[in-house]
Design a protein around this motif. Structure first.
Motif: not given
Length: 891
Positions: A170, A174, A227, A406, A411
């Motif tokens: 993930y 991003f 996500v 994000g 993340i």
């Protein structure tokens, strides 16, 4: 669940736990800035005020170095966060307490949805369709290579700054999406401010930017879906649901909206209230749907903006209705929220700073290399290709949105978030100066369209003239001019510009029809429509839809119909530039298109005794006593500096300063000559290059059988007195005392600057005056030579006049001629350079006689001679001409 929904729930929960609202206020000793869930509006207003003031203050400074406003807003948010102001004891707890952030975040997310809706309005799918091959190749190369580099840099970033418990895939996704992004809204504004939209580079970057924006939002939707999903299969279903919903909006819903827009009359009169209601319901409904299925709400708002009909300027009108509130209030809130999450103090090690440098360099390299090489492969020169690559590296707002998503999803850490925010600022800041160096104005290739056929187009387009052609535009045996640039800016100036254009049209009789139809002197009327590029999104939309605006703009439509009625060909051009650059755009346009004369209208300000009615004519407003504003004294400006007439006067003077082409100004006194019937011209000849041009202009006008003229060579004082005075004294008297040495204006507007002429230049000018006057007043023709010029001169009466008060004598002669000629036109030279006589003392006397005030602006704009006609209340049409300067020091 995504941030928008979570923030809404937090706000609702806090509302259910409201305290009892206090009945008192500041007078009861309460702290108005204290946060209270029962009354959050007080602190919200304080927060909004601080945010807006910070953003606007920074934009004033950064705007002077041509940086987009987004940099000021992002920097303002960072300064208000823990990086700067947050270090002040009690600032964050007092102004941005943690309990108030959900309310602020809700406002920011509402504004972000509206902003993404406006971005969707900006995107014109036809741009991609017109340049499909170019835009797809450049945009894909600007996505694939940066995405791969982003995935590569994510590995060391993950191992150095991300906890092992976080999902690496993930994080990599991003970072790759962040590297792939190009900020289309900021890019569009940079293209417009640098005047690149009509170049081959601007066209390819605009179309590639649109395609890149669509790809970027699709990648973001995919990343968010992964996500938020609990499994890979769920992520696939989420993405497919989003795709199906997008197709549903792009086709059946879009068709329904177009039908509704036509049915409700929105395509004719702008968006109606019912139509706006449907759009707003669709906007929030779409945002809600994309949010609950696991994709951010902003994606739904963006798609709705894309499907709003473009027909009749519906999308443009809708953007104009929303953009001010979004741009002034909502977006700065969003950037402040980002700034509160950004702490540059966390970048406190050499390793962290080394990675910031690596992130910025690799991001720039990926975009620059991919877009530059693909542009070069498509046939662009290396200079153009590298400019395309530099422009596509622009980041701005869109990357910040990706980073915030994000960070909200967990993340990104706050340290990584701060590093990427700094990188986005650096790349956005670099775009304008790098492009200015790589692609200066003199190296640009202008193209009216896009595509391979225009990639290698020469700098001058088909309407322009080469240097060889320009040398023969005016034939030596006659002064006819046939290439004109007409300036269109406001409706109130249309009568004047149409009257002036009608005057300069070559006649269709007397053997001159060929001038209008064939040969090197084929008539060319190029109408340049000027629109102001402001900070509004609608101005950016206008700059990207010039082809549509040229067809639909009311001013252009009126002038085009005028051209058809007058049997003259009209070519249309449109420039959307900041108001301060209007005059430079006019000068560059005239030079590029090989114009021989620039035609501009001018409405003089009211002149009259303070507090009494004006004597400037019935078309002018009454002059009243101006209210004194104490801030005028503080800033050192006149109370009239911001009036419409004053601003337009500075615009005209700026054209006169920048133009390397002859200029004719129609002074609108209410008598619009040139429409119909016989007319007579009065021309006072005092000498100098402007008067010599004016004499040629008068002769050209008299080629029309409707026109006759009286040309008077005026000398100051009795003849005996002039002959008795030494020549050196005459030369000393001819110095332009008003301007003298080169000086600059004390206000912010540009003005004409003159160098001090020496004796040699003045003697040369006097000799040229005598030759020009003799050429037309006493012509020598062989049999059957120059029949067109001979016919024109037969309609001009040449006389000489010696008087100690030339301005009084000329204005009196005007009154006499008006008794015998129903329509009278006065033509003068501006005579601000190398003039044979000065009239300052006599002009002051005329001002005292008529009790006029505020004449200084008129004098600086059109010169002393023309000013005397305006002040004396002459109702005659007035044309003032200025010859192009051969020196860079003179105008």
């Amino acid at each position: 669940m995504s941030e928008f929904s979570e923030t809404t729930i937090k706000v609702l929960q806090s509302i259910t736990k409201r305290e009892v609202a206090g009945q008192g206020g500041l007078l009861d000793g309460q702290d108005p800035s204290a946060y209270n869930t029962a009354d959050p509006l007080r602190l919200w207003i304080i927060q909004i005020s601080v945010i807006i003031l910070m953003a606007q203050t920074l934009s004033l400074g950064l705007g002077r170095i041509r940086q987009p406003k987004v940099i000021a807003e992002v920097l303002g948010g960072i300064l208000l966060g823990p990086t700067a102001f947050g270090r002040i004891p009690g600032f964050t707890n007092h102004v941005f307490p943690a309990n108030s952030i959900p309310y602020l975040s809700l406002t920011a997310n509402i504004g972000l949805c509206l902003f993404l809706f406006i971005i969707g309005l900006e995107i014109d799918p036809s741009i991609i369709r017109r340049n499909a091959r170019l835009s797809v190749v450049v945009s894909l190369s600007g996505v694939v290579l940066p995405f791969a580099i982003g995935c590569g840099i994510s590995v060391p970033l993950y191992h150095n700054f991300i906890a092992a418990s976080a999902n690496f895939h993930y994080f990599m996704l991003f970072v790759g999406v962040s590297y792939s992004i190009t900020a289309f809204p900021v890019l569009c504004r940079i293209l417009t401010e640098l005047k690149l939209l009509d170049t081959t580079v601007g066209l390819i970057v605009l179309s590639a930017g649109v395609a890149n924006d669509v790809i970027g939002w699709t990648l973001l939707a995919l990343a968010v879906a992964f996500v938020n999903a609990t499994s890979g299969l769920t992520a696939l279903w989420t993405f497919l649901t989003c795709v199906a919903f997008t197709l549903f909006l792009l086709f059946p819903v879009k068709w329904v909206l177009l039908w509704l827009a036509r049915k409700s009359g929105s395509t004719v009169n702008g968006p109606t209230m019912p139509f706006m209601t449907v759009i707003m319901l669709l906007l929030w409904g779409s945002s809600f749907f994309t949010d609950i299925v696991g994709v951010n709400a902003i994606f739904g708002a963006f798609i709705v903006g894309v499907i709003v009909p473009r027909e009749g300027g519906v999308a443009l009108a809708m953007a104009e209705k929303l953009e001010d509130m979004v741009g002034i209030v909502f977006l700065p809130i969003y950037f402040t929220i980002s700034g509160l999450k950004t702490n540059l103090g966390l970048i406190n090690t050499g390793t962290a700073w080394g990675f910031v440098f690596a992130i910025a360099v690799l991001d720039f390299t990926g975009k620059f290399t991919g877009c530059s090489l693909s542009s070069r492969a498509l046939g662009f020169s290396w200079r153009e290709a590298t400019t395309v690559g530099s422009l596509m590296t622009c980041k701005g707002l869109v990357e910040l949105i990706v980073l915030n998503v994000g960070l909200s999803a967990g993340i990104l850490t706050q340290q990584i978030f701060s590093m990427f925010v700094l990188e986005a600022l650096i790349l956005t800041f670099m775009t304008t100066p790098v492009v200015s160096v790589l692609y200066p104005p003199e190296r640009r290739t202008h193209a009216p369209g896009a595509g391979p056929a225009h990639i290698s187009a020469p700098k001058g387009d088909s309407k322009g003239a080469t240097e060889d052609d320009q040398s023969s535009l005016v034939m030596e045996d006659q002064p006819w001019r046939s290439r004109f640039t007409v300036v269109l800016d406001r409706f109130e100036h249309m009568p004047g510009i149409m009257a002036l254009t009608k005057l300069v049209l070559p006649p269709t009789t007397d053997g001159l029809t060929s001038i209008r139809t064939s040969g090197k002197l084929a008539l060319s009327i190029d109408a340049l429509r000027l629109m102001e590029l402001s900070d509004r999104t609608s101005a950016v939309i206008k700059s990207s839809m010039t082809e549509t605006l040229i067809r639909t703009d009311p001013l252009m439509g009126v002038f085009r119909m005028f051209g058809e009625q007058s049997d003259m060909p009209v070519s249309a051009s449109l420039a959307v530039v900041p108001h301060n650059d209007w005059s430079q755009s006019v000068a560059n346009h005239a030079k590029t298109h090989g114009s021989q004369l620039v035609l501009i209208p001018w409405l003089p300000p009211s002149l009259g005794p303070t507090g009494e009615s004006t004597e400037a004519g019935p078309s002018q407003p009454r002059a009243t006593k101006a209210e004194h504003n104490p801030f005028d004294t503080f800033f050192g400006i006149s109370s009239k500096d911001n009036s419409g007439s004053t601003i337009h006067s500075h615009f005209v003077r700026s054209i006169l300063m920048h133009s390397k082409t002859d200029v004719a100004i129609f002074v609108d006194t209410g008598d619009h000559a040139g429409t119909s019937g016989p007319q007579h011209i009065l021309f006072p000849f005092f000498g100098g290059p402007d008067d010599r041009l004016a004499l040629e202009f008068v002769v050209q006008l008299c080629a029309n059988s409707r026109m006759t003229a009286t040309a008077i060579k005026v000398a100051k004082g009795p003849v005996e007195e002039l002959l008795a005075r030494p020549h050196s004294a005459l030369l000393d008297e001819k110095v332009d005392l008003e301007n003298g040495p080169a000086v600059s204006s004390i206000i912010a507007f540009p003005d004409t600057i003159y160098g001090q002429p020496n004796t040699e230049f003045r003697l040369q000018s006097e000799t040229a005056d005598s030759i020009t006057w003799s050429r037309y007043a006493s012509p020598v023709f062989e049999k059957d030579d120059h029949p067109q010029l001979r016919t024109a001169l037969s309609r001009v009466e040449f006389t000489e006049l010696s008087t100690p008060t030339p301005l009084h004598a000329i204005t009196q002669r005007t009154k006499t001629l008006r008794e015998t000629h129903r329509r009278l036109l006065v033509v003068t030279g501006r005579s601000k350079r190398l003039v044979a006589e000065t009239h300052q003392q006599e002009l002051k006397q005329i001002v005292e006689e008529h009790g006029s005030t505020g004449y200084d602006l008129v004098k600086k704009t059109i010169g002393d001679v023309a000013t005397s006609f305006v002040i004396s209340g002459s109702q005659n049409a007035l044309v003032v001409v200025q010859a192009a300067s051969e020196s860079s020091d003179e105008v």
